[in-house]
Design an enzyme around this catalytic site. Structure first.
Site, PDB file in Angstrom:
ATOM      1  N   SER A  38     -39.357 -11.032 -44.794  1.00  0.00           N
ATOM      2  CA  SER A  38     -39.993 -11.011 -43.481  1.00  0.00           C
ATOM      3  C   SER A  38     -39.269 -11.959 -42.522  1.00  0.00           C
ATOM      4  CB  SER A  38     -41.450 -11.455 -43.685  1.00  0.00           C
ATOM      5  OG  SER A  38     -42.134 -11.602 -42.476  1.00  0.00           O
ATOM      6  N   TYR A 188     -49.075 -28.163 -42.043  1.00  0.00           N
ATOM      7  CA  TYR A 188     -47.778 -27.496 -41.841  1.00  0.00           C
ATOM      8  C   TYR A 188     -46.763 -28.490 -41.284  1.00  0.00           C
ATOM      9  CZ  TYR A 188     -44.451 -24.179 -39.723  1.00  0.00           C
ATOM     10  OH  TYR A 188     -43.316 -23.487 -39.361  1.00  0.00           O
TER      11      TYR A 188
HETATM   12  N1  LIG Z   1     -40.992 -18.127 -36.395  1.00  0.00           N
HETATM   13  C1  LIG Z   1     -40.972 -19.329 -35.884  1.00  0.00           C
HETATM   14  O1  LIG Z   1     -41.083 -19.509 -34.662  1.00  0.00           O
HETATM   15  C2  LIG Z   1     -40.764 -20.521 -36.756  1.00  0.00           C
HETATM   16  C3  LIG Z   1     -40.745 -21.772 -36.150  1.00  0.00           C
HETATM   17  C4  LIG Z   1     -40.535 -22.891 -36.934  1.00  0.00           C
HETATM   18  C5  LIG Z   1     -40.317 -22.754 -38.279  1.00  0.00           C
HETATM   19  N2  LIG Z   1     -40.358 -21.526 -38.864  1.00  0.00           N
HETATM   20  C6  LIG Z   1     -40.125 -21.459 -40.303  1.00  0.00           C
HETATM   21  O2  LIG Z   1     -39.292 -20.373 -40.598  1.00  0.00           O
HETATM   22  C7  LIG Z   1     -39.548 -19.909 -41.923  1.00  0.00           C
HETATM   23  C8  LIG Z   1     -39.735 -18.410 -41.898  1.00  0.00           C
HETATM   24  O3  LIG Z   1     -40.915 -18.126 -41.159  1.00  0.00           O
HETATM   25  P1  LIG Z   1     -41.122 -16.791 -40.322  1.00  0.00           P
HETATM   26  O4  LIG Z   1     -41.513 -17.186 -38.968  1.00  0.00           O
HETATM   27  O5  LIG Z   1     -39.987 -15.867 -40.544  1.00  0.00           O
HETATM   28  O6  LIG Z   1     -42.471 -16.257 -41.013  1.00  0.00           O
HETATM   29  P2  LIG Z   1     -42.792 -14.971 -41.910  1.00  0.00           P
HETATM   30  O7  LIG Z   1     -42.393 -13.756 -41.196  1.00  0.00           O
HETATM   31  O8  LIG Z   1     -44.215 -15.107 -42.338  1.00  0.00           O
HETATM   32  O9  LIG Z   1     -41.858 -15.185 -43.170  1.00  0.00           O
HETATM   33  C9  LIG Z   1     -42.171 -16.149 -44.137  1.00  0.00           C
HETATM   34  C10 LIG Z   1     -41.707 -15.667 -45.475  1.00  0.00           C
HETATM   35  O10 LIG Z   1     -42.022 -16.664 -46.472  1.00  0.00           O
HETATM   36  C11 LIG Z   1     -42.635 -15.990 -47.553  1.00  0.00           C
HETATM   37  N3  LIG Z   1     -43.456 -16.888 -48.359  1.00  0.00           N
HETATM   38  C12 LIG Z   1     -44.555 -17.588 -47.995  1.00  0.00           C
HETATM   39  N4  LIG Z   1     -45.032 -18.269 -49.047  1.00  0.00           N
HETATM   40  C13 LIG Z   1     -44.206 -18.002 -50.083  1.00  0.00           C
HETATM   41  C14 LIG Z   1     -44.177 -18.402 -51.441  1.00  0.00           C
HETATM   42  N5  LIG Z   1     -45.098 -19.235 -51.951  1.00  0.00           N
HETATM   43  N6  LIG Z   1     -43.197 -17.933 -52.243  1.00  0.00           N
HETATM   44  C15 LIG Z   1     -42.240 -17.101 -51.748  1.00  0.00           C
HETATM   45  N7  LIG Z   1     -42.231 -16.674 -50.485  1.00  0.00           N
HETATM   46  C16 LIG Z   1     -43.201 -17.116 -49.655  1.00  0.00           C
HETATM   47  C17 LIG Z   1     -43.435 -14.877 -46.919  1.00  0.00           C
HETATM   48  O11 LIG Z   1     -43.797 -13.930 -47.879  1.00  0.00           O
HETATM   49  P3  LIG Z   1     -45.061 -12.930 -47.625  1.00  0.00           P
HETATM   50  O12 LIG Z   1     -44.547 -11.845 -46.737  1.00  0.00           O
HETATM   51  O13 LIG Z   1     -45.367 -12.489 -49.025  1.00  0.00           O
HETATM   52  O14 LIG Z   1     -46.143 -13.740 -46.989  1.00  0.00           O
HETATM   53  C18 LIG Z   1     -42.404 -14.382 -45.915  1.00  0.00           C
HETATM   54  O15 LIG Z   1     -41.457 -13.567 -46.577  1.00  0.00           O
HETATM   55  C19 LIG Z   1     -40.788 -20.659 -42.415  1.00  0.00           C
HETATM   56  O16 LIG Z   1     -40.403 -21.735 -43.245  1.00  0.00           O
HETATM   57  C20 LIG Z   1     -41.388 -21.194 -41.126  1.00  0.00           C
HETATM   58  O17 LIG Z   1     -42.123 -22.370 -41.336  1.00  0.00           O
HETATM   59  C21 LIG Z   1     -40.580 -20.409 -38.132  1.00  0.00           C
END
Ligand SMILES: NC(=O)c1ccc[n+]([C@@H]2O[C@H](COP(=O)([O-])OP(=O)(O)OC[C@H]3O[C@@H](n4cnc5c(N)ncnc54)[C@H](OP(=O)(O)O)[C@@H]3O)[C@@H](O)[C@H]2O)c1
Length: 302
Positions: A38, A188
């Site tokens: 994702s 978080y």
């Molecule tokens: N988007 C932003 O603006 C933003 C900003 C700051 C930091 N981040 C960081 O970027 C990273 C990616 O986030 P995203 O925004 O792309 O969110 P996302 O679309 O929810 O992707 C997160 C991914 O992590 C997986 N995940 C969660 N818990 C897990 C676990 N215990 N074991 C294995 N996989 C797990 C989710 O799997 P499921 O699909 O099964 O839930 C999903 O594939 C995260 O670390 C987030 O904190 C994002």
């Protein structure tokens, strides 16, 4: 923050990006991306695959992982994309994953898996879920893969943190949220702050090897995670958000650029090293960083 973390910031910062930095052939490179089904993880895994890397998607849900693997294979034309089902918050699952991994070396390790739960949730062994997912699982995985990381000639480990960590100081009090009312945004931010400190500490562990370790933050990107976890923020900022690919840009740059960025252990955003602190009261002591390391070691050692 506004005009920087958002899409406008990306557009402004990208003027100094060198396109050639991402123009890299990754043939022979072995990469693991956690949370690759994702958002930013998916964008990262796709970009690694399209450059020829062998990519292992480490995902917690088999169905979502298989769908991502199949989509990346068909979009990139690469057959070198595989799935491992592993919940990184589950330390036993992380141990089983490392043991089953058939690779003799790992060249890129992207600690991307992340989440922002509204309610306090505990893992089967009683760790709070964000702490286990963002800190303990990746810490243990790095340790278990250590010899395979050190076996390679040019290795990058990237911790995907968050600009949200700027709002909090490193705190190790009440890690399981037993004495406070649970606040998911704070949990978080605190665990994202820990990732930045841990990346710096891991970089010191690897001094004298060819392993570089980085923390970074992606800015604000529109991903399924943001839409699900922060619906109000998403409604207010939707038009300003970066794409997932733009959020993944610095992850990729750290993983791809020919000369490993300096310093190892640094915190990066939009392809530049950035300060770890925007607020004076969030600066931690070296002793607090060392305590974090000791706690992680103790909690992940059987
Ligand atoms: N988007 C932003 O603006 C933003 C900003 C700051 C930091 N981040 C960081 O970027 C990273 C990616 O986030 P995203 O925004 O792309 O969110 P996302 O679309 O929810 O992707 C997160 C991914 O992590 C997986 N995940 C969660 N818990 C897990 C676990 N215990 N074991 C294995 N996989 C797990 C989710 O799997 P499921 O699909 O099964 O839930 C999903 O594939 C995260 O670390 C987030 O904190 C994002």
């Amino acid at each position: 923050v506004i005009g920087s973390f958002d899409r406008l910031g990306f557009e402004r910062h990208r003027r100094r990006f060198r396109a050639a930095d991402l123009d890299v052939d990754l043939g022979g490179v072995h990469a693991i991306v956690t949370g690759a089904n994702s958002g930013i993880g998916y964008a990262t895994a796709s970009a690694l695959a399209v450059r020829g890397a062998r990519v292992l998607l480490a995902c917690r849900d088999g169905g979502r992982g298989e769908a991502a693997r199949d989509a990346i294979r068909s979009q990139t034309g690469s057959s070198l994309v595989d799935l491992a089902v592993v919940d990184v918050s589950d330390l036993e699952a992380v141990r089983a994953f490392a043991e089953a991994l058939g690779w003799s070396r790992v060249d890129r390790l992207i600690h991307n898996a992340g989440l922002l739960p509204r309610e306090r949730m505990l893992t089967p062994v009683g760790h709070e879920l964000t702490f286990a997912t963002h800190v303990l699982g990746p810490h243990l995985l790095t340790r278990l893969l250590r010899s395979r990381l050190e076996a390679s000639a040019d290795v990058r480990v990237v911790w995907v943190s968050s600009g949200g960590m700027y709002t909090v100081a490193l705190s190790l009090d009440d890690l399981a949220w037993e004495r406070r009312t649970y606040d998911g945004v704070r949990a978080y931010a605190q665990t994202k702050r820990m990732q930045v400190a841990l990346a710096e500490r891991w970089a010191r562990e690897f001094v004298g090897t060819r392993v570089s370790v980085y923390a970074m933050h992606p800015g604000w990107a529109e991903t399924p995670g943001v839409i699900r976890s922060l619906p109000r923020f998403h409604r207010l900022t939707a038009r300003l958000l970066r794409t997932a690919e733009q959020g993944a840009d610095t992850v990729l740059w750290l993983a791809l650029v020919r000369e490993a960025p300096s310093p190892s252990g640094g915190f990066f955003f939009d392809r530049e090293e950035r300060t770890r602190y925007l607020l004076p009261w969030t600066v931690e002591t070296p002793a607090a960083r060392e305590e974090l390391w000791q706690r992680c070691e103790a909690l992940t050692t059987r």
